[in-house]
Design an enzyme around this catalytic site. Structure first.
Site, PDB file in Angstrom:
ATOM      1  N   ARG A  55       0.810  -1.216   0.000  1.00 28.30           N
ATOM      2  CA  ARG A  55       0.000   0.000   0.000  1.00 28.30           C
ATOM      3  C   ARG A  55       0.853   1.280   0.000  1.00 28.30           C
ATOM      4  NH1 ARG A  55      -5.390   1.824   1.770  1.00 28.30           N
ATOM      5  NH2 ARG A  55      -5.132   3.610   3.108  1.00 28.30           N
ATOM      6  N   ILE A  81      -6.642   8.782  -0.370  1.00 27.10           N
ATOM      7  CA  ILE A  81      -6.733   7.321  -0.485  1.00 27.10           C
ATOM      8  C   ILE A  81      -7.635   6.898   0.672  1.00 27.10           C
ATOM      9  CG2 ILE A  81      -4.561   7.040   0.818  1.00 27.10           C
ATOM     10  CD1 ILE A  81      -4.125   4.376  -0.600  1.00 27.10           C
ATOM     11  N   SER A  82      -8.602   6.032   0.398  1.00 26.38           N
ATOM     12  CA  SER A  82      -9.556   5.644   1.429  1.00 26.38           C
ATOM     13  C   SER A  82      -8.885   4.848   2.537  1.00 26.38           C
ATOM     14  CB  SER A  82     -10.682   4.814   0.811  1.00 26.38           C
ATOM     15  OG  SER A  82     -11.328   5.542  -0.192  1.00 26.38           O
ATOM     16  N   GLN A  83      -9.496   4.915   3.709  1.00 22.36           N
ATOM     17  CA  GLN A  83      -9.077   4.127   4.878  1.00 22.36           C
ATOM     18  C   GLN A  83      -9.082   2.639   4.493  1.00 22.36           C
ATOM     19  OE1 GLN A  83     -12.344   4.158   7.489  1.00 22.36           O
ATOM     20  NE2 GLN A  83     -11.203   3.593   9.315  1.00 22.36           N
TER      21      GLN A  83
END
Ligand code: SAH
Length: 216
Positions: A34, A60-62
């Protein structure tokens, strides 16, 4: 920074305790680096339990939300998936691990290019990307087994429902700018069944069938 350790902790502390259990989804989260999708100055937060800025005012999403949306799609290795809102490209990588082909659309050229570079560097070969208004879908490659929208949609973009296969699934955050409901829509015999999953907060979907620029 021991990213492999942080990645393992992310799965064990953020995903599993909150109910993510699909083994294929969990494997993708164990595997995908990630931090390679995060601007270098923010990599310390790559595996943290919150969204992280990626430029152009986007995030960027959780990790948990990415996992939850992925589970809601119920992907198989035969699926052709459309993603609206490439952003960092991390969710795109998750989809590419679990489906056959991924088509991803981003409206910011800079983000689209960055995501493409990160995905190419990791060797993905089953992803096709473009910079465009994703609310129009991607007619050329329709229909899709699954569609995911990773930006807040004031309403369900009509072209996406048309480009969804019979028995297909569309997952999107539906609602106002500051609060939405993660929604799963299934197409059955030309009709749509809605299921609400939980509250969430995404950056807005801007486009012809989303929010118009002027309303921001
Ligand atoms: N899944 C991404 C989410 C990024 S945030 C990630 O985790 O990195 C949502 C993204 O949707 C932003 O990059 C934003 O630019 C993009 N977006 C918003 N409206 C869009 C539209 N109409 N078409 C394509 N992308 C859009």
């Amino acid at each position: 920074m021991d990213y492999a350790l942080l990645r393992k902790k992310m799965v064990l502390e953020q995903l599993i305790p909150r109910g993510i259990k699909d083994p294929r989804t969990l494997n993708a989260f164990y595997k995908i680096e990630r931090h390679k999708f995060i601007p270098s100055d923010l990599r310390n937060s790559a595996y943290a339990d919150f969204p992280v800025p990626i430029g152009e005012g986007q995030t960027i999403s959780q990790p948990y939300i990415v996992a939850l949306m992925t589970e809601c799609l119920e992907l198989t290795e035969k699926d052709k998936v459309l993603e609206i809102g490439t952003g960092s490209g991390y969710q795109t990588a998750v989809l590419a691990e679990l489906a056959k082909e991924v088509y991803s659309i981003e409206r910011f050229e800079g983000l689209g290019r960055g995501a493409e570079a990160a995905l190419n560097a990791l060797g993905y070969q089953n992803i096709k990307m473009k910079v465009a208004d994703g609310t129009l879908g991607w007619e050329e490659f329709a229909p899709f087994d699954k569609i995911i929208v990773t930006a807040a949609s004031p309403k369900v973009p009509l072209p996406l429902t048309e480009q969804l296969k019979e028995s297909g699934r569309l997952v999107l955050p539906l609602g106002e700018t500051f609060s939405q409901v993660l929604t799963v829509i299934e197409k059955k015999e030309g009709r749509f069944a809605f299921r609400e999953v939980c509250g969430c907060v995404f950056v807005p979907l801007i486009g012809k069938h989303g929010l118009s620029r002027d309303t921001l």
